[in-house]
Write an enzyme that holds these catalytic residues in place. Structure first.
Site, mmCIF file in Angstrom:
data_model
loop_
_atom_site.group_PDB
_atom_site.id
_atom_site.type_symbol
_atom_site.label_atom_id
_atom_site.label_comp_id
_atom_site.label_asym_id
_atom_site.label_seq_id
_atom_site.Cartn_x
_atom_site.Cartn_y
_atom_site.Cartn_z
ATOM 1 N N ASP A 138 79.833 18.436 81.504
ATOM 2 C CA ASP A 138 78.875 17.374 81.189
ATOM 3 C C ASP A 138 78.279 16.766 82.451
ATOM 4 O OD1 ASP A 138 79.054 17.623 78.490
ATOM 5 O OD2 ASP A 138 80.289 15.848 78.140
ATOM 6 N N ASP A 291 92.339 10.996 72.420
ATOM 7 C CA ASP A 291 93.576 11.764 72.351
ATOM 8 C C ASP A 291 94.617 11.069 71.476
ATOM 9 O OD1 ASP A 291 93.802 9.662 74.116
ATOM 10 O OD2 ASP A 291 94.249 10.897 75.864
#
Length: 540
Positions: A138, A291
């Site tokens: 990214d 996460d």
């Protein structure tokens, strides 16, 4: 005719008296008027709440300590608790008995470390036709993107199945990149996905040690490895981080895995069953801890997790205080915000057992992610110093000294080699609790910087190169110029001034000798306030 001295006689009632105000006396009077009816009750309530939170934290730490001792003495190792058989090469079937594994490496402008993770992933000991490496870049810097792509092409020319993927935008940040990567057509046949951040370097046998748990136990969703820090000895800042994280990995993750088969996914150095990710609803970017979000949702679906403390992956700690502060904001704000979003979902869940829900809500979220931050800051940096200014409010010695001493000793078991740094670690953790408390409140109230995502800066071996260059009298890598004001942290400097004044007041008028602690804490706040905490090199 005699002279007559003329005097103007003014009646005493008309004479003007210009009073001489005693400023100090007036301030003292105002302080006494406010203190007794207002400050004393509020501060007394603050002491009671702080003591209650301290007891909650102490109970949790003692519980964790008892369990980890029992785990080390009597619990079977994960290889014995679950089915585990080494993956064997079969000449007749070829590599068909090996599941196809996807390795995802999310990146964002990782100029210094991109080669480390790509190289380590490409050297994993796993059949080449059963391994897919996916670099999710990214980056916004075209030069870095070009370097990462060329590195992928270099490994592809050696026969490694590595794919370089980019997106048009950074929607969802890391969660968005991971989610987008799983949509690619060439990963549809992959059964498991292994995630490594850009600075993580797994050993070649990583998959051979982790994957058998997933292959032989269909109810296991996640295998998490431990982080090992390659730059722990770099400076005092990294040593402080190592002490905090070692407790997390040595105790918290181990206890959660052994007792409830649940713990928070650390976002990297772990292997997921892709079916479990899909069953839990996939990656979501509603918080900055995607996460942990996935781990909680998977756990509520009945999936189990395994933590392998002896499976270690090399990684890097933040080397600058600015990077560390951004990281801690994300790690403190995200869990609090996730707790806000999921607490009722956990309560209403009918899949997991009652005691597991109690563990997740009370121990995992409330005590560790909220209470631990708030009691450290509110009690030791606000309430305790204020009791010096308001001597009518007493703090029992067991609350001010004994409880924090026991908690500190229990926290230090993870890093015995740094026992000589324990006192400074306490002072440093108190400073960081300021930012963690602020971040936790932002997450609970869902306001301000709740969704702020700043990628942790990684330096790779840049600092080591600079040190080597200095020793050999060669030209070191050029450092970017900065102004001194860029280092200043006004919040820390403000608390340094407050604690210094409280310490001076206690030195003159106090009876508890708190000024020793307050002045040492002042120094720590001041050092962090001028941004030089990461420049001190500790002795081993």
């Amino acid at each position: 005719m005699g002279e007559v001295s003329q005097k103007i006689m003014i009646p005493e009632s008309f004479q003007f008296h210009v009073p001489s105000y005693d400023i100090a006396g007036q301030l003292t009077l105002m302080w006494d008027l406010i203190k007794t009816p207002l400050l004393v009750p509020l501060l007394t309530l603050g002491v009671y709440i702080s003591l209650a939170m301290s007891l909650m934290l102490l109970t949790e730490r003692v519980y964790m300590g008892i369990v980890i001792v029992l785990v080390k003495l009597f619990w079977k190792k994960p290889e014995k608790r679950y089915k585990w058989e080494a993956m064997q090469d079969d000449i007749e079937s070829g590599n068909l008995n090996f599941p196809v594994v996807l390795v995802q490496i999310p990146m964002f402008n990782e100029r210094e470390v991109y080669k480390l993770s790509i190289g380590a992933a490409s050297n994993l000991s796993w059949p080449a036709d059963r391994l897919v490496i996916q670099v999710l870049d990214d980056s916004t810097d075209p030069a870095i993107k070009q370097m990462v792509e060329q590195e992928c092409q270099r490994w592809a020319s050696k026969g490694i199945n590595i794919r370089y993927q980019i997106r048009e935008n950074r929607t969802g940040y890391k969660a968005g990149a991971l989610k987008e990567g799983l949509k690619r057509s060439y990963v549809k046949h992959c059964e498991h996905v292994c995630i490594f951040d850009a600075d993580f370097q797994p050993e070649p046998d990583f998959l051979r040690r982790a994957i058998p748990f997933l292959v032989n136990n269909p109810d296991i969703a996640l295998v998490q490895a431990r982080w090992r820090f390659v730059n722990a000895n770099e400076c005092l800042l990294t040593r402080m981080q190592e002490m905090s994280l070692d407790y997390h990995f040595t105790v918290e993750q181990e206890v959660g895995s052994a007792t409830h088969a649940f713990f928070g996914f650390n976002g990297t150095a772990g292997v997921w069953r892709i079916a479990a990710i899909n069953d839990a609803g996939g990656w979501k970017d509603r918080t900055t801890v995607e996460d942990m979000d996935l781990a909680v949702r998977a756990s509520l679906r009945g999936w189990k997790f395994v933590y392998l403390g002896d499976l270690q992956v090399k990684s890097e700690l933040p080397s600058t205080f600015k990077a560390f502060r951004f990281q801690q904001h994300r790690w403190s704000c995200g869990p609090a915000n996730l707790f806000r979003k999921m607490v009722m979902e956990i309560v209403r869940n009918k899949t997991v057992k009652f005691w597991k829900k109690v563990y997740v809500i009370y121990s995992f979220f409330f005590v560790r992610k909220i209470i631990a931050h708030m009691v450290t800051f509110c009690f030791y940096c606000v309430v305790l110093p204020l009791t010096i200014l308001v001597p009518e409010v007493k703090v029992p010695i067991w609350g001010a000294v004994y409880i924090p001493s026991v908690i500190t000793v229990l926290n230090s078991v993870g890093t015995p080699r740094s026992i000589h740094l324990l006192f400074y670690w306490i002072l440093f953790e108190n400073v960081m609790s300021l930012h963690r408390t602020k971040a936790a409140l932002i997450g609970l109230l869902e306001t301000g910087r709740v969704n702020e995502w700043v990628v942790t800066e990684k330096l790779g071996n840049t600092l080591q190169k600079a040190a080597d260059a200095k020793k050999s009298n060669t030209k070191a890598p050029r450092k970017s110029r900065f102004r001194f004001t860029d280092r200043l942290n006004t919040l820390e400097l403000g608390f340094a001034a407050f604690l210094f004044l409280c310490g001076c007041f206690d030195f003159v008028n106090g009876k508890n000798n708190y000024f020793i602690y307050l002045w040492l804490q002042t120094v720590t706040f001041f050092i962090t306030g001028i941004g030089y905490v990461g420049t001190i090199i500790p002795s081993s």
